[in-house]
Design an enzyme around this catalytic site. Sequence first.
Site, PDB file in Angstrom:
ATOM      1  N   ASP A  60      55.523  28.013  11.638  1.00 56.24           N
ATOM      2  CA  ASP A  60      54.849  27.025  12.594  1.00 56.24           C
ATOM      3  C   ASP A  60      54.585  27.884  14.059  1.00 56.24           C
ATOM      4  O   ASP A  60      55.288  27.160  15.102  1.00 56.24           O
ATOM      5  CB  ASP A  60      55.293  25.957  12.552  1.00 56.24           C
ATOM      6  N   LYS A  62      51.727  27.995  15.335  1.00 53.60           N
ATOM      7  CA  LYS A  62      50.459  27.647  16.035  1.00 53.60           C
ATOM      8  C   LYS A  62      49.713  28.630  16.824  1.00 53.60           C
ATOM      9  O   LYS A  62      49.331  28.728  17.945  1.00 53.60           O
ATOM     10  CB  LYS A  62      50.711  26.463  17.004  1.00 53.60           C
ATOM     11  N   ASP A  65      45.129  32.686  19.509  1.00 51.84           N
ATOM     12  CA  ASP A  65      44.821  33.822  20.396  1.00 51.84           C
ATOM     13  C   ASP A  65      43.496  34.745  19.986  1.00 51.84           C
ATOM     14  O   ASP A  65      42.851  34.072  19.237  1.00 51.84           O
ATOM     15  CB  ASP A  65      45.920  35.058  20.429  1.00 51.84           C
TER      16      ASP A  65
HETATM   17  O1  NUP Z   1      50.674  17.805  15.278  1.00 50.09           O
HETATM   18  C1  NUP Z   1      51.915  18.297  15.070  1.00 50.09           C
HETATM   19  N1  NUP Z   1      52.826  17.604  15.111  1.00 50.09           N
HETATM   20  C2  NUP Z   1      54.301  18.082  14.846  1.00 50.09           C
HETATM   21  O2  NUP Z   1      55.277  17.033  15.143  1.00 50.09           O
HETATM   22  C3  NUP Z   1      51.737  19.702  14.541  1.00 50.09           C
HETATM   23  C4  NUP Z   1      53.253  20.134  14.288  1.00 50.09           C
HETATM   24  N2  NUP Z   1      53.510  21.383  13.894  1.00 50.09           N
HETATM   25  N3  NUP Z   1      54.336  19.539  14.610  1.00 50.09           N
HETATM   26  C5  NUP Z   1      55.703  19.697  14.198  1.00 50.09           C
HETATM   27  O3  NUP Z   1      56.249  19.018  12.962  1.00 50.09           O
HETATM   28  C6  NUP Z   1      56.610  19.651  15.222  1.00 50.09           C
HETATM   29  O4  NUP Z   1      56.527  21.037  16.144  1.00 50.09           O
HETATM   30  C7  NUP Z   1      58.002  19.712  14.384  1.00 50.09           C
HETATM   31  O5  NUP Z   1      58.355  21.196  14.169  1.00 50.09           O
HETATM   32  C8  NUP Z   1      57.685  19.023  13.340  1.00 50.09           C
HETATM   33  C9  NUP Z   1      57.908  17.394  13.428  1.00 50.09           C
HETATM   34  O6  NUP Z   1      59.463  17.279  13.725  1.00 50.09           O
HETATM   35  P1  NUP Z   1      59.986  15.645  13.889  1.00 50.09           P
HETATM   36  O7  NUP Z   1      59.144  15.136  14.879  1.00 50.09           O
HETATM   37  O8  NUP Z   1      60.004  15.077  12.399  1.00 50.09           O
HETATM   38  O9  NUP Z   1      61.300  16.105  14.187  1.00 50.09           O
END
Ligand code: NUP
Length: 215
Positions: A60, A62, A65
């Site tokens: 992840d 994201k 670039d």
């Molecule tokens: O929109 C997003 N929301 C999100 O929480 C996109 C993400 N990639 N995440 C990721 O999902 C966030 O960075 C974390 O790693 C995970 C959610 O974690 P938690 O809220 O269950 O602890």
Amino acid sequence: MEKKNCLILALDVTDRENALRIANEVSEYVDSIKVGYPLVLGEGLGIVKELAELAPVIADFKVADIPNTDRLICEQVFKAGADAVITHGFTGRDSLDSCVKVAKEYGRDVYVVTEMSHPGGVEFFRPVAETIAKMAVDAGATGVVAPATRPERVRDIRKIIGNDLHIISPGVGAQGGSAADVINAGADWVIVGRSIYNSDSPADAAMKICNDMKC
Ligand code: NUP
């Protein structure tokens, strides 16, 4: 990624020992382990290979670039052993195309963020989420990331992408979303971090989420 439990672990701990302990404890309940900046900055990209022995890893990062830099990032991620990468879509079609091209060369997956799950996720993403979802389809991505905190948005995005692309959905538990609700709304997998890795028993927490979803 093979669908067995509909659950992806978000492993946002920052040290190797905890990461491997938790991953081992929950590996039978999760279809994939998502790692991001907290763990990779804490322990280095080598942690991906170690975790990949337990379950496929989603990186992840994201990615957001210019196409050439995206290409270089994706190559490093896949060489490190990740099965998939999460990219942003707001950087445009050429940037996304670059990630998808590398993923296809390596036989790996790309998931594109549509609308983020936190409250601020509506500020800039809301007006463009559907357009990004459509672009993910056109670019040949594997799937999209959509918010478990707003199952109605998962429903909207499912209508745009049809059934060929997957939806992976964070925001369950600590952010207030319900795993069962978002699976019913059309998500393929939920992504869960704190509710599992902060639990006294990560395995029990993961098992409970799987039972709730009945996926
Ligand atoms: O929109 C997003 N929301 C999100 O929480 C996109 C993400 N990639 N995440 C990721 O999902 C966030 O960075 C974390 O790693 C995970 C959610 O974690 P938690 O809220 O269950 O602890």
